[in-house]
Scaffold this motif. Sequence first.
Motif, short mmCIF file in Angstrom:
data_model
loop_
_atom_site.label_atom_id
_atom_site.label_comp_id
_atom_site.label_asym_id
_atom_site.label_seq_id
_atom_site.Cartn_x
_atom_site.Cartn_y
_atom_site.Cartn_z
N GLY A 93 -37.07 -3.55 82.90
CA GLY A 93 -37.74 -3.72 81.61
C GLY A 93 -37.20 -2.85 80.50
N PHE A 94 -36.35 -1.87 80.82
CA PHE A 94 -35.82 -0.95 79.81
C PHE A 94 -34.32 -0.77 79.99
CE2 PHE A 94 -40.26 0.35 80.45
CZ PHE A 94 -40.74 0.26 79.16
N ALA A 95 -33.68 -0.46 78.88
CA ALA A 95 -32.24 -0.21 78.89
C ALA A 95 -31.94 1.04 78.08
CB ALA A 95 -31.49 -1.41 78.30
N GLU A 96 -30.77 1.60 78.30
CA GLU A 96 -30.37 2.80 77.55
C GLU A 96 -30.42 2.52 76.05
OE1 GLU A 96 -26.78 4.66 78.78
OE2 GLU A 96 -27.24 4.53 80.92
N GLY A 97 -30.98 3.45 75.32
CA GLY A 97 -31.12 3.31 73.88
C GLY A 97 -32.48 2.85 73.42
N ASP A 98 -33.30 2.31 74.33
CA ASP A 98 -34.65 1.87 73.95
C ASP A 98 -35.49 3.06 73.51
OD1 ASP A 98 -34.17 -0.77 74.52
OD2 ASP A 98 -35.14 -0.75 76.49
N GLU A 99 -36.24 2.87 72.43
CA GLU A 99 -37.17 3.90 71.95
C GLU A 99 -38.53 3.62 72.57
OE1 GLU A 99 -37.00 3.82 67.69
OE2 GLU A 99 -35.03 4.79 67.64
N VAL A 100 -39.05 4.58 73.31
CA VAL A 100 -40.24 4.36 74.11
C VAL A 100 -41.29 5.45 73.88
CG1 VAL A 100 -38.98 3.13 75.91
CG2 VAL A 100 -39.25 5.62 76.07
N PHE A 101 -42.51 5.16 74.33
CA PHE A 101 -43.57 6.17 74.39
C PHE A 101 -44.38 5.93 75.65
CE2 PHE A 101 -46.14 2.68 73.04
CZ PHE A 101 -47.46 3.00 73.32
N GLY A 102 -45.13 6.93 76.03
CA GLY A 102 -45.96 6.77 77.23
C GLY A 102 -46.14 8.09 77.94
N ILE A 103 -46.06 8.02 79.27
CA ILE A 103 -46.42 9.17 80.10
C ILE A 103 -45.28 9.48 81.07
CG2 ILE A 103 -48.09 10.06 81.76
CD1 ILE A 103 -50.01 7.89 80.40
N GLY A 104 -44.84 10.73 81.04
CA GLY A 104 -43.75 11.16 81.90
C GLY A 104 -44.15 12.33 82.78
N GLU A 105 -43.15 12.91 83.43
CA GLU A 105 -43.36 14.00 84.38
C GLU A 105 -42.69 15.26 83.84
OE1 GLU A 105 -41.60 12.49 87.96
OE2 GLU A 105 -42.75 10.62 87.88
N GLY A 106 -43.50 16.17 83.29
CA GLY A 106 -42.94 17.39 82.73
C GLY A 106 -42.23 17.12 81.42
N THR A 107 -43.01 16.83 80.37
CA THR A 107 -42.43 16.33 79.12
C THR A 107 -42.19 17.42 78.07
OG1 THR A 107 -44.62 15.78 78.23
CG2 THR A 107 -43.47 14.09 79.50
N PHE A 108 -42.62 18.65 78.33
CA PHE A 108 -42.29 19.74 77.40
C PHE A 108 -40.87 20.21 77.73
CE2 PHE A 108 -47.04 21.08 77.08
CZ PHE A 108 -47.31 19.91 76.40
N ALA A 109 -39.94 19.30 77.52
CA ALA A 109 -38.55 19.53 77.92
C ALA A 109 -37.64 18.60 77.13
CB ALA A 109 -38.38 19.26 79.42
N GLU A 110 -36.36 18.88 77.15
CA GLU A 110 -35.42 18.04 76.41
C GLU A 110 -35.22 16.69 77.07
OE1 GLU A 110 -32.65 21.33 74.17
OE2 GLU A 110 -32.17 20.88 76.26
N TYR A 111 -35.43 16.61 78.38
CA TYR A 111 -35.34 15.35 79.12
C TYR A 111 -36.48 15.31 80.13
CZ TYR A 111 -30.59 15.04 77.27
OH TYR A 111 -29.50 14.98 76.42
N ALA A 112 -37.00 14.11 80.36
CA ALA A 112 -38.07 13.96 81.34
C ALA A 112 -37.93 12.60 82.03
CB ALA A 112 -39.44 14.06 80.67
#
Length: 322
Positions: free
Chosen positions: A85-104
């Motif tokens: 459902g997603f590809a590189e470059g897509d702008e997304v929002f939602g819920i991740g794992e450890g998001t107070f970081a440059e990558y999650a």
Amino acid sequence: MRAVVRDRYGSADVLRVAEIARPTPGKGKVLVQVEAAGLDRGAWHLMTGKPYLLRLVFGLRRPRNPVLGGDLAGRVVGVGPGVTGFAEGDEVFGIGEGTFAEYAVARADKLALKPAGLGFTEAAVLGISGLTALQALRDSGKIKAGQKVLITGASGGVGSFAVQLAKAFGAEVTGTASTAKLALVQRLGADHVIDYTRDDFADGTQYDLIIDLAGNPSISRLRRALTKTGTAVIAGGEGGGSLGGGIDRQLRAQLLSPFIGQRLTGLLSQEKAADLEVLRELVEAGKVTPSIDSVVPLDKVQQALSDLEAGRISGKLAVTVS
């Protein structure tokens, strides 16, 4: 990458910004370059490890994931096996794992495309609190147009979305807040406001639906504020003790509910992409706008969480990363 980490549970003093390894997306997950993250009361609970029942999921003696943060908005930079459902470059929002970081890393089924016209900072605070408010009103509360709805803690992260969503559902909305935050609740669209430092929401008007997000009101007090067939959704509350954090109040309410005319229920919020899509559509339709108190960089997260604990924050806090 830079990230806000902690090795143990505790106050904001346990947090520090450190250089750690960039995560790799596994099956069904994507790697997001985080532009911004949301900060709310949930982050405080995970930082402190309270109520203690949370530790059964997130680590008994110490956090399983040293990086704090759940809400995010950013760009997909890597896709794990099985993600379609997603590809590189897509702008997304939602819920991740450890998001107070440059990558999650984030599960693909907990993400949605960022609402058109909404900045990363605003999108970052939409996920967790928006989902909680939506599901409390629609699923647990069974809200209907024309109902009188009371939202306690209307100036908080979840409350600020609940006021707008209740209005979008066609309800007459009353929100409670402290004196300094009443104006915000009115700007969010509430028809009526109650200063909880001066007035008791249970003295007077009765409501078809109560979304209880703040404080720790007794079940009897909630019932006094309900119509004879009204519904109370106990979706939050502070001061319920370190062990269960008010879970006992939810359980007692649900045990009582079958024996009375009123319906008393709790909420177990679900993190799912379908409801993130609902929020995206409401934002794009102009019915919901994230309310952000302030925006801080990674190295100010420690102070921001202290301010949150002290009650100095209205709406949501955003953390800028990139």
